[in-house]
Design an enzyme around this catalytic site. Structure first.
Site, PDB file in Angstrom:
ATOM      1  N   TYR A  92       1.087  -1.231  -0.031  1.00  0.00           N
ATOM      2  CA  TYR A  92       0.100   0.078   0.078  1.00  0.00           C
ATOM      3  C   TYR A  92       0.876   1.334  -0.042  1.00  0.00           C
ATOM      4  O   TYR A  92       0.656   2.062  -0.854  1.00  0.00           O
ATOM      5  CB  TYR A  92      -0.937  -0.074   1.260  1.00  0.00           C
ATOM      6  CG  TYR A  92      -1.550   1.244   1.534  1.00  0.00           C
ATOM      7  CD1 TYR A  92      -2.446   1.827   0.508  1.00  0.00           C
ATOM      8  CD2 TYR A  92      -1.401   1.792   2.773  1.00  0.00           C
ATOM      9  CE1 TYR A  92      -3.087   3.084   0.944  1.00  0.00           C
ATOM     10  CE2 TYR A  92      -2.078   3.026   2.990  1.00  0.00           C
ATOM     11  CZ  TYR A  92      -2.677   3.817   2.249  1.00  0.00           C
ATOM     12  OH  TYR A  92      -3.333   5.096   2.443  1.00  0.00           O
ATOM     13  N   ASN A 141      -2.974   9.637  10.952  1.00  0.00           N
ATOM     14  CA  ASN A 141      -4.309   8.685  11.099  1.00  0.00           C
ATOM     15  C   ASN A 141      -5.364   9.395  11.011  1.00  0.00           C
ATOM     16  O   ASN A 141      -5.765  10.104  12.016  1.00  0.00           O
ATOM     17  CB  ASN A 141      -3.899   7.849  12.012  1.00  0.00           C
ATOM     18  CG  ASN A 141      -3.144   6.601  11.671  1.00  0.00           C
ATOM     19  OD1 ASN A 141      -1.940   6.740  11.480  1.00  0.00           O
ATOM     20  ND2 ASN A 141      -3.582   5.274  11.648  1.00  0.00           N
ATOM     21  N   VAL A 178      -8.260   2.333  13.670  1.00  0.00           N
ATOM     22  CA  VAL A 178      -8.375   1.887  15.119  1.00  0.00           C
ATOM     23  C   VAL A 178      -9.321   2.499  16.056  1.00  0.00           C
ATOM     24  O   VAL A 178     -10.000   1.929  16.578  1.00  0.00           O
ATOM     25  CB  VAL A 178      -6.780   1.898  15.802  1.00  0.00           C
ATOM     26  CG1 VAL A 178      -6.491   3.414  16.082  1.00  0.00           C
ATOM     27  CG2 VAL A 178      -7.038   1.092  17.085  1.00  0.00           C
ATOM     28  N   ARG A 188       1.058  -7.082  13.666  1.00  0.00           N
ATOM     29  CA  ARG A 188       0.548  -7.297  12.303  1.00  0.00           C
ATOM     30  C   ARG A 188       1.503  -6.878  11.398  1.00  0.00           C
ATOM     31  O   ARG A 188       2.369  -5.995  11.633  1.00  0.00           O
ATOM     32  CB  ARG A 188      -0.567  -6.520  11.935  1.00  0.00           C
ATOM     33  CG  ARG A 188      -1.971  -6.933  12.729  1.00  0.00           C
ATOM     34  CD  ARG A 188      -3.006  -6.076  11.928  1.00  0.00           C
ATOM     35  NE  ARG A 188      -2.849  -4.783  12.056  1.00  0.00           N
ATOM     36  CZ  ARG A 188      -3.725  -3.856  11.498  1.00  0.00           C
ATOM     37  NH1 ARG A 188      -4.999  -4.648  11.021  1.00  0.00           N
ATOM     38  NH2 ARG A 188      -3.469  -2.526  11.625  1.00  0.00           N
ATOM     39  N   GLY A 208       3.514  -5.419   8.237  1.00  0.00           N
ATOM     40  CA  GLY A 208       3.315  -4.429   7.693  1.00  0.00           C
ATOM     41  C   GLY A 208       2.829  -3.148   8.219  1.00  0.00           C
ATOM     42  O   GLY A 208       2.676  -2.066   8.095  1.00  0.00           O
TER      43      GLY A 208
HETATM   44  P1  NAD Z   1     -12.524   5.018   1.952  1.00  0.00           P
HETATM   45  O1  NAD Z   1     -12.020   3.435   1.578  1.00  0.00           O
HETATM   46  O2  NAD Z   1     -13.560   5.486   2.990  1.00  0.00           O
HETATM   47  O3  NAD Z   1     -12.576   5.768   0.496  1.00  0.00           O
HETATM   48  C1  NAD Z   1     -12.146   5.379  -0.527  1.00  0.00           C
HETATM   49  C2  NAD Z   1     -13.113   5.668  -1.572  1.00  0.00           C
HETATM   50  O4  NAD Z   1     -12.723   5.341  -2.903  1.00  0.00           O
HETATM   51  C3  NAD Z   1     -14.390   4.512  -1.540  1.00  0.00           C
HETATM   52  O5  NAD Z   1     -15.531   5.486  -1.326  1.00  0.00           O
HETATM   53  C4  NAD Z   1     -14.153   3.526  -2.358  1.00  0.00           C
HETATM   54  O6  NAD Z   1     -15.430   3.379  -2.880  1.00  0.00           O
HETATM   55  C5  NAD Z   1     -13.729   4.358  -3.623  1.00  0.00           C
HETATM   56  N1  NAD Z   1     -12.971   3.675  -4.467  1.00  0.00           N
HETATM   57  C6  NAD Z   1     -12.020   2.667  -4.046  1.00  0.00           C
HETATM   58  N2  NAD Z   1     -11.196   2.066  -5.187  1.00  0.00           N
HETATM   59  C7  NAD Z   1     -11.870   2.714  -6.155  1.00  0.00           C
HETATM   60  C8  NAD Z   1     -11.628   2.510  -7.528  1.00  0.00           C
HETATM   61  N3  NAD Z   1     -10.936   1.664  -8.091  1.00  0.00           N
HETATM   62  N4  NAD Z   1     -12.351   3.288  -8.359  1.00  0.00           N
HETATM   63  C9  NAD Z   1     -13.359   4.453  -7.974  1.00  0.00           C
HETATM   64  N5  NAD Z   1     -13.517   4.435  -6.510  1.00  0.00           N
HETATM   65  C10 NAD Z   1     -12.845   3.659  -5.597  1.00  0.00           C
HETATM   66  O7  NAD Z   1     -10.922   5.450   2.619  1.00  0.00           O
HETATM   67  P2  NAD Z   1     -10.449   6.895   3.267  1.00  0.00           P
HETATM   68  O8  NAD Z   1     -10.100   6.351   4.587  1.00  0.00           O
HETATM   69  O9  NAD Z   1     -11.835   8.156   3.178  1.00  0.00           O
HETATM   70  O10 NAD Z   1      -9.263   7.451   2.343  1.00  0.00           O
HETATM   71  C11 NAD Z   1      -9.408   8.366   1.279  1.00  0.00           C
HETATM   72  C12 NAD Z   1      -7.800   8.278   0.771  1.00  0.00           C
HETATM   73  O11 NAD Z   1      -7.087   8.989   1.919  1.00  0.00           O
HETATM   74  C13 NAD Z   1      -7.353   7.277   0.320  1.00  0.00           C
HETATM   75  O12 NAD Z   1      -6.488   7.363  -0.727  1.00  0.00           O
HETATM   76  C14 NAD Z   1      -6.333   6.777   1.528  1.00  0.00           C
HETATM   77  O13 NAD Z   1      -5.173   6.273   0.938  1.00  0.00           O
HETATM   78  C15 NAD Z   1      -5.749   8.093   1.975  1.00  0.00           C
HETATM   79  N6  NAD Z   1      -5.448   8.045   3.344  1.00  0.00           N
HETATM   80  C16 NAD Z   1      -6.412   7.763   4.468  1.00  0.00           C
HETATM   81  C17 NAD Z   1      -5.868   7.510   5.552  1.00  0.00           C
HETATM   82  C18 NAD Z   1      -6.768   7.286   6.931  1.00  0.00           C
HETATM   83  O14 NAD Z   1      -6.250   7.425   7.939  1.00  0.00           O
HETATM   84  N7  NAD Z   1      -8.208   7.151   6.535  1.00  0.00           N
HETATM   85  C19 NAD Z   1      -4.481   8.150   6.041  1.00  0.00           C
HETATM   86  C20 NAD Z   1      -3.896   8.601   5.043  1.00  0.00           C
HETATM   87  C21 NAD Z   1      -4.076   8.600   3.811  1.00  0.00           C
END
Ligand code: NAD
Length: 301
Positions: free
Chosen positions: A140, A169, A183, A264, A266
């Site tokens: 990832y 996070n 978490v 875990r 990774g």
């Molecule tokens: P999430 O899983 O809630 O949202 C991701 C969204 O992308 C979902 O609505 C999903 O349906 C959509 N999606 C996934 N694959 C897709 C595809 N192939 N085509 C179209 N849509 C697709 O995740 P999130 O926590 O809201 O994360 C959003 C972004 O922030 C991500 O890029 C993630 O890597 C980044 N991020 C999140 C965190 C965190 O703590 N949540 C931390 C660092 C970075």
């Protein structure tokens, strides 16, 4: 102002969509609803239910000519990335390249990318800066680091303005405990069901927890910033998992019980990102303390 939000039906993307609509933007959401939920989606947004790996997305961008693209759609589950590396790579890298190809056809004012502290892997430094070595320890993190490099090269070759935001996070309302939910979401779901919490390892691992609305505000600030750059969007403070449980004890009326399990694969031991650069250049700072954010998240359940 027209904005495309990929992943706009997901946890962070849906909050960003809400704020952009409140600002009066015409928001188009690209989401395949793989982990996102239709119920999170602002009714004023236009949903294009497409996979970002589908090359038709390039024409969609060329047809709609968005001013801004906020790219948040991703495979964001570390465990999934270990089980299915090529799927992770396809979504996180090919998907990003498709969007960048769209920007080649229809120039945007800013391409804002959701990156992650996972690009640093297990760096022993107490506080990471944007200059710290990128050395992911998960597929990832590797796919996000590769996407960052493609964005920079596309910008250099085809003059696409970008902001790369490496989040800490993130937590807040609408975060689900599904898959690799953070978490805090996992713990809250267990507390609501009166179940015992599971602490991976000794619970002394630390995270830089940042409230979702602070991430949204940073995305908007970055979209308006002139110039191409990478920023940490974080609090610059750490909370261990055991400290997090102590904070939850202040909000939850019943006793909180937990068990320890194995570390875990990774998983990063400590993660703290300095946010000095974002504060100085984007004139942004997190507005929520961990207790304020936790309390809003707890009461939203
Ligand atoms: P999430 O899983 O809630 O949202 C991701 C969204 O992308 C979902 O609505 C999903 O349906 C959509 N999606 C996934 N694959 C897709 C595809 N192939 N085509 C179209 N849509 C697709 O995740 P999130 O926590 O809201 O994360 C959003 C972004 O922030 C991500 O890029 C993630 O890597 C980044 N991020 C999140 C965190 C965190 O703590 N949540 C931390 C660092 C970075």
């Amino acid at each position: 102002m027209k904005a495309f939000v990929t992943g706009g039906a997901g946890f962070i993307g849906s909050h960003l969509t809400d704020s952009l609509i409140e600002m009066g933007a015409d928001v188009h959401v690209i989401d395949n609803l793989s982990s996102g939920e239709q119920g999170f989606l602002n009714p004023s947004a236009t949903l294009h239910q497409i996979d970002i790996t589908d090359p038709t997305i390039i024409e969609l961008i060329a047809d709609h000519k968005p001013d801004y693209i906020f790219h948040l759609a991703a495979q964001a589950d570390v465990k999934q990335s270990t089980a299915f590396p090529s799927e992770d790579l396809k979504t996180n890298l090919t998907g990003t390249v498709n969007l960048l190809e769209g920007c080649r056809k229809s120039p945007v004012k800013k391409f804002v990318f959701a990156s992650t502290s996972a690009v640093y892997g297990n760096n022993p430094s107490k506080k990471l800066t944007e200059q710290s070595p990128v050395k992911p320890i998960s597929f990832y993190g590797s796919s996000k680091a590769a996407a960052e490099m493609y964005i920079k090269l596309y910008s250099e070759f085809f003059s696409i303005p970008y902001s790369i935001l490496r989040y800490g996070n993130v937590y807040g309302p609408r975060q689900t405990a599904k898959g690799e939910g953070g978490v805090i979401a996992v713990f809250l779901e267990k507390l609501m069901k009166n179940e015992r919490l599971k602490v991976n390892g000794d619970g002394r691992q630390t995270r830089d927890f940042i409230y979702v609305q602070d991430i949204v505000d940073a995305n908007i600030a970055a979209s308006l910033h002139k110039g191409n750059d990478t920023f940490h969007i974080s609090t610059g403070a750490t909370t261990s998992i055991l400290e997090l449980i102590d904070l939850l004890k202040e909000l939850h009326p019943s006793p909180i019980e937990y068990d320890h399990s194995e570390d875990r694969i990774g998983d990063i031991k400590h993660s703290c990102l300095t946010n000095t650069k974002a504060k100085k250049i984007l004139k942004w700072k997190p507005a929520h303390s961990i207790m304020e954010g936790l309390s809003k998240t707890y009461t939203s359940r």
